[in-house]
Design an enzyme around this catalytic site. Structure first.
Site, mmCIF file in Angstrom:
data_model
loop_
_atom_site.group_PDB
_atom_site.id
_atom_site.type_symbol
_atom_site.label_atom_id
_atom_site.label_comp_id
_atom_site.label_asym_id
_atom_site.label_seq_id
_atom_site.Cartn_x
_atom_site.Cartn_y
_atom_site.Cartn_z
ATOM 1 N N SER A 49 104.559 16.069 -1.989
ATOM 2 C CA SER A 49 103.243 15.681 -1.462
ATOM 3 C C SER A 49 102.925 14.203 -1.631
ATOM 4 O O SER A 49 101.893 13.748 -1.130
ATOM 5 C CB SER A 49 102.141 16.515 -2.112
ATOM 6 O OG SER A 49 102.028 17.754 -1.462
ATOM 7 N N LYS A 52 101.986 12.293 1.444
ATOM 8 C CA LYS A 52 100.623 12.166 1.949
ATOM 9 C C LYS A 52 100.028 10.779 1.687
ATOM 10 O O LYS A 52 99.047 10.399 2.331
ATOM 11 C CB LYS A 52 99.739 13.257 1.357
ATOM 12 C CG LYS A 52 100.146 14.676 1.763
ATOM 13 C CD LYS A 52 99.231 15.719 1.155
ATOM 14 C CE LYS A 52 99.570 17.125 1.626
ATOM 15 N NZ LYS A 52 100.777 17.680 0.975
ATOM 16 N N SER A 109 95.549 18.526 -1.704
ATOM 17 C CA SER A 109 96.882 18.272 -1.158
ATOM 18 C C SER A 109 97.191 19.293 -0.061
ATOM 19 O O SER A 109 98.279 19.871 -0.008
ATOM 20 C CB SER A 109 97.946 18.327 -2.260
ATOM 21 O OG SER A 109 99.163 17.779 -1.819
ATOM 22 N N LYS A 212 98.081 10.321 -6.577
ATOM 23 C CA LYS A 212 98.520 11.576 -5.961
ATOM 24 C C LYS A 212 99.587 12.271 -6.793
ATOM 25 O O LYS A 212 100.434 11.622 -7.391
ATOM 26 C CB LYS A 212 99.093 11.262 -4.565
ATOM 27 C CG LYS A 212 99.384 12.475 -3.712
ATOM 28 C CD LYS A 212 98.114 13.041 -3.125
ATOM 29 C CE LYS A 212 98.370 14.377 -2.425
ATOM 30 N NZ LYS A 212 98.756 15.446 -3.366
#
Length: 359
Positions: A49, A52, A109, A212
């Site tokens: 993720s 992202k 997420s 993140k």
């Protein structure tokens, strides 16, 4: 034979991309780009993720250019709705705003929101958007990064390095200071539900205010963090950790070393990580904190001290819930455990997440 050779090459590259059990990490000064510490930062690995971050960079860039607006509606395709969890549960034919999609990426997420936003920015095509992401990565100097989707769900050709992700994180901070605040949002409301932020560093590390987390079974546990102390901002990357505890502790350790290298006075760390330990009690400031063991190495207990209330802020007419920073032990938050009376003798293990791309 050519097909067999190509398949063998792709399989071999994927097999060597992860270096199982080996962490890649790096810490940079966000202002100068100086590398303060590194450990195998150029091994090519699956971003999960952390992908992202580039999806968000592209959205911030489009907002800056005026080609999209925060209130613009993003359609949800059948393809986007079928993404694996973590997800918002978006329904084909429905819509969400650009801002809601961005908030879904930094908090939950959400893979369905990431795909929908990628299709929206890519003219209706996620593969086209992935090509745009890769082109942007090259422009930023991320020479070892290739994107194949907007979410980070497994793809053997979607590869990056800790160094490249540090470059991306630094550009997010320096290129889009007006949008960086999204990464510190602790929760946002979507269709009557409060969607919390999964990033443990916001609650557990002094000065951390983004970025993140990332996880797939193939990638392991990844994390990008930016933290500010005494006007010194660092960005750190940890990839391939085997547990959430290892990931969080590795990030905290390397950021501490980075701030020390920059001459920033050390801060007593209010972070307590317990794994496979005998439950015990500690008192601090009149509060009793229970240290609880994790149920397994893949669902470690993360315990931090902190009952500081969240606070809200209003920007551009919008209300956000922000994480309360932890500072000098004055603001402490408890993660994954509950405050118990001094006589308590039981504990509840924090339930582990089973989704492939949950964090």
């Amino acid at each position: 034979m050519a097909g067999v050779a190509l398949g063998s090459f792709v399989t071999q590259r994927a097999a060597h991309a992860q270096y199982a059990g080996q962490i890649s990490s790096i810490v940079m000064d966000a202002r100068t780009g100086a590398v303060l510490s590194q450990e195998d930062p150029d091994l090519r690995r699956y971003p999960a993720s952390l992908t992202k971050l580039m999806t968000l960079y592209m959205a911030f860039s489009a907002l800056r250019a005026g080609t999209i607006t925060l209130d613009q509606t993003v359609p949800v395709s059948i393809h986007a709705s079928t993404m694996e969890p973590s997800k918002l549960g978006l329904v084909p034919g429905s819509h969400l705003t650009v801002e809601q999609a961005m908030l879904a990426l930094v908090t939950k997420s959400a893979n369905d929101a990431a795909c929908a936003l990628g299709e929206f920015l890519g003219g209706g095509s996620e593969p086209q958007f992935a090509a745009m992401m890769t082109q942007q990565a090259r422009a930023l100097g991320m020479s070892n990064t290739t994107f194949r989707n907007a979410s980070g769900l497994p793809d053997p050709d979607q590869l990056t390095t800790a160094r490249d992700l540090a470059v991306l994180a630094r550009h997010i901070v320096t290129d889009f200071p007006e949008d960086y605040h999204y990464f510190s949002v602790a929760a946002f409301r979507f269709h009557g539900r409060m969607i919390p932020n999964h990033n443990p560093m916001l609650k557990a590390y002094v000065g951390a205010d983004g970025m993140k987390t990332g996880y797939t079974q193939e990638a392991g546990r990844n994390l990008v963090t930016s933290a500010l102390r005494n006007d010194v901002r660092l960005v750190g990357v940890v990839m391939g950790a085997s547990s959430n505890t290892q990931r969080t502790l590795a990030m905290a350790d390397q950021l501490d070393r980075g701030f020390d290298a920059e001459g920033v006075a050390p801060v007593a760390r209010p972070l307590v990580l317990a794994r496979n330990t005998v439950p015990s009690h500690r008192t601090r400031g009149g509060r009793v904190i229970m240290l609880a063991a994790a149920s397994s190495r893949h669902a470690p207990m993360e315990v931090a001290e902190a009952p500081a209330a969240r606070h809200t802020t209003v920007r551009h007419g919008r209300r956000y819930v922000l994480a309360t920073p932890v500072a000098n032990g004055h603001h402490i938050r408890l993660i994954g455990a509950k405050v118990r009376p001094a006589t308590a003798t039981t504990h509840r293990a924090h339930a582990g997440h089973t989704s492939r791309n949950h964090t």
